[in-house]
Write an enzyme that holds these catalytic residues in place. Sequence first.
Site, mmCIF file in Angstrom:
data_model
loop_
_atom_site.group_PDB
_atom_site.id
_atom_site.type_symbol
_atom_site.label_atom_id
_atom_site.label_comp_id
_atom_site.label_asym_id
_atom_site.label_seq_id
_atom_site.Cartn_x
_atom_site.Cartn_y
_atom_site.Cartn_z
ATOM 1 N N HIS A 161 -4.224 -0.714 -5.799
ATOM 2 C CA HIS A 161 -3.185 0.272 -6.127
ATOM 3 C C HIS A 161 -1.980 -0.432 -6.747
ATOM 4 C CE1 HIS A 161 -4.510 3.543 -3.017
ATOM 5 N NE2 HIS A 161 -5.479 3.160 -3.803
ATOM 6 N N TYR B 96 4.057 8.433 1.190
ATOM 7 C CA TYR B 96 4.900 8.370 2.390
ATOM 8 C C TYR B 96 5.862 9.545 2.294
ATOM 9 C CZ TYR B 96 3.578 3.446 3.293
ATOM 10 O OH TYR B 96 2.912 2.271 3.584
ATOM 11 N N PRO C 233 4.144 0.323 11.902
ATOM 12 C CA PRO C 233 3.188 0.298 10.788
ATOM 13 C C PRO C 233 3.729 0.810 9.451
ATOM 14 C CG PRO C 233 2.682 2.097 12.284
ATOM 15 C CD PRO C 233 3.775 1.310 12.930
ATOM 16 N N LYS D 290 2.768 -4.152 7.316
ATOM 17 C CA LYS D 290 2.903 -5.617 7.334
ATOM 18 C C LYS D 290 2.078 -6.308 8.420
ATOM 19 C CE LYS D 290 5.387 -6.299 3.885
ATOM 20 N NZ LYS D 290 4.259 -5.946 3.040
ATOM 21 N N TYR E 43 7.070 -4.805 -0.208
ATOM 22 C CA TYR E 43 5.834 -4.077 0.090
ATOM 23 C C TYR E 43 4.603 -4.842 -0.389
ATOM 24 C CZ TYR E 43 2.904 -0.016 1.033
ATOM 25 O OH TYR E 43 1.939 0.819 1.547
#
Length: 392
Positions: free
Chosen positions: A72, A201, A293, A297, A386
């Site tokens: 992604h 998200y 979560p 990570k 990220y």
Amino acid sequence: MRTQVGIVGAGASGLMLGQLLHLAGIDSIIIEAATSEHVIERVRAGVLEQTTVDLLRESGVGERLTREGMRHDGIYIAFDGNRHRIDLAGLTGGRGITIYGQNEVVKDLLAARHRSGRPVLFEVAGVTLSGLDTAQPLIQFSHDGRREEIRCDFIAGCDGFHGVCRPSIPAAAVSCFERSYPFGWLGVLANAPPASDELVYSLHDRGFALFSMRSPQVTRLYLQCAADENIDDWTDARIWSELRTRLSTRDGWAPNEGAITQKGVTGMRSFVVEPMRFGRLCLAGDAAHIVPPTGAKGLNLAIADVWRLARALEDRLRGGADDRVLNDYSARGLRRTWRAQRFSWWMTTMLHREEGESRFDARRRTADLEYLVASTAAMTSLAENYVGLPLD
Ligand code: APR
Ligand code: PHB
């Protein structure tokens, strides 16, 4: 039994450490409390940073990952009914993430362990450690009804947050830092093709929700819930209704629905132990730190730990005479850990609502989200954390 490195725990950390040591020609024995089926089937997170993917490939366990992992280049952040794309690759010089379940990583690592011919013992019980501050620490345990012991040069504590290794360190020798959150995640796996190519998200008035996936046929979804939520209160119909409400956006996007094949509730906490070493015991992965979560990570930190630990042990076992490199294992690991802690805490507090929170905090969070999606600098900061920082 006698080995160079006794590894407690056959999760991602323990198995990856075993593989890295094997490649360096260092012998190890892995002991695990659960059954191999349990270790393989446990559903966990699924986002791999580029450095994690590269390391798995270099270590000879990336073949299926390369075939089946889903690369992604971006993620979506949704609030107020609108989805905003964060172009991870565009903002980080081409870096991205790969979706591949942690239990698939564990499956591949276990297959590699079996190929190596080195031992891994499942269903051990009554594990105790002793002599940690001597040159020959000892692991004792029961296996197949017999009491066994392994004399080691070093012990790697890879036994997760609830393991025995961290509590074996005298309390006065370590400091723990902890923050708990007054909510948890209800997670489901569903037989439904992912409705988006990238993760979503989402923050809704009713709380956080996350859309993720495992394969072109399987969607992975999470809902913010109470920390002590009873999963029996959640019928499949209620789960879908809540997911639809929290995830659907004004552009008409909504997750595809299908049969739910697995569901469970996990709590959220941030935890760090300092240092990550006591004598000849080194902690790695969830035994040393827990992140909520939201920043994805946990697994990546665990893999970075064992990469560093394997190099430190290799140096030490090849004749390095002092503990400098092992102290460095902890100091460098803690720097990476705290960076991941900060990021995971920030993602979590920005994307979750708290019961009874102040009106000030609610407005501040909205401002945080609005700034994030309007500022290239803010999006770049999210993106570089990220996709993950280089191994150091
Ligand atoms: N003796 C032997 N094994 C033990 C013991 C014990 N006393 N206690 C626990 N274990 C085992 C557990 O059964 C588990 O298989 O140690 C293993 C620890 O594995 P994980 O919990 O997966 O931890 P780790 O390998 O560090 O992986 C970290 O897991 O929770 C996620 O977000 C986290 O992705 C991160 C990853
Ligand atoms: C998952 O796919 O399980 C997942 C994805 C992103 C997260 C956490 C979990 O932040």
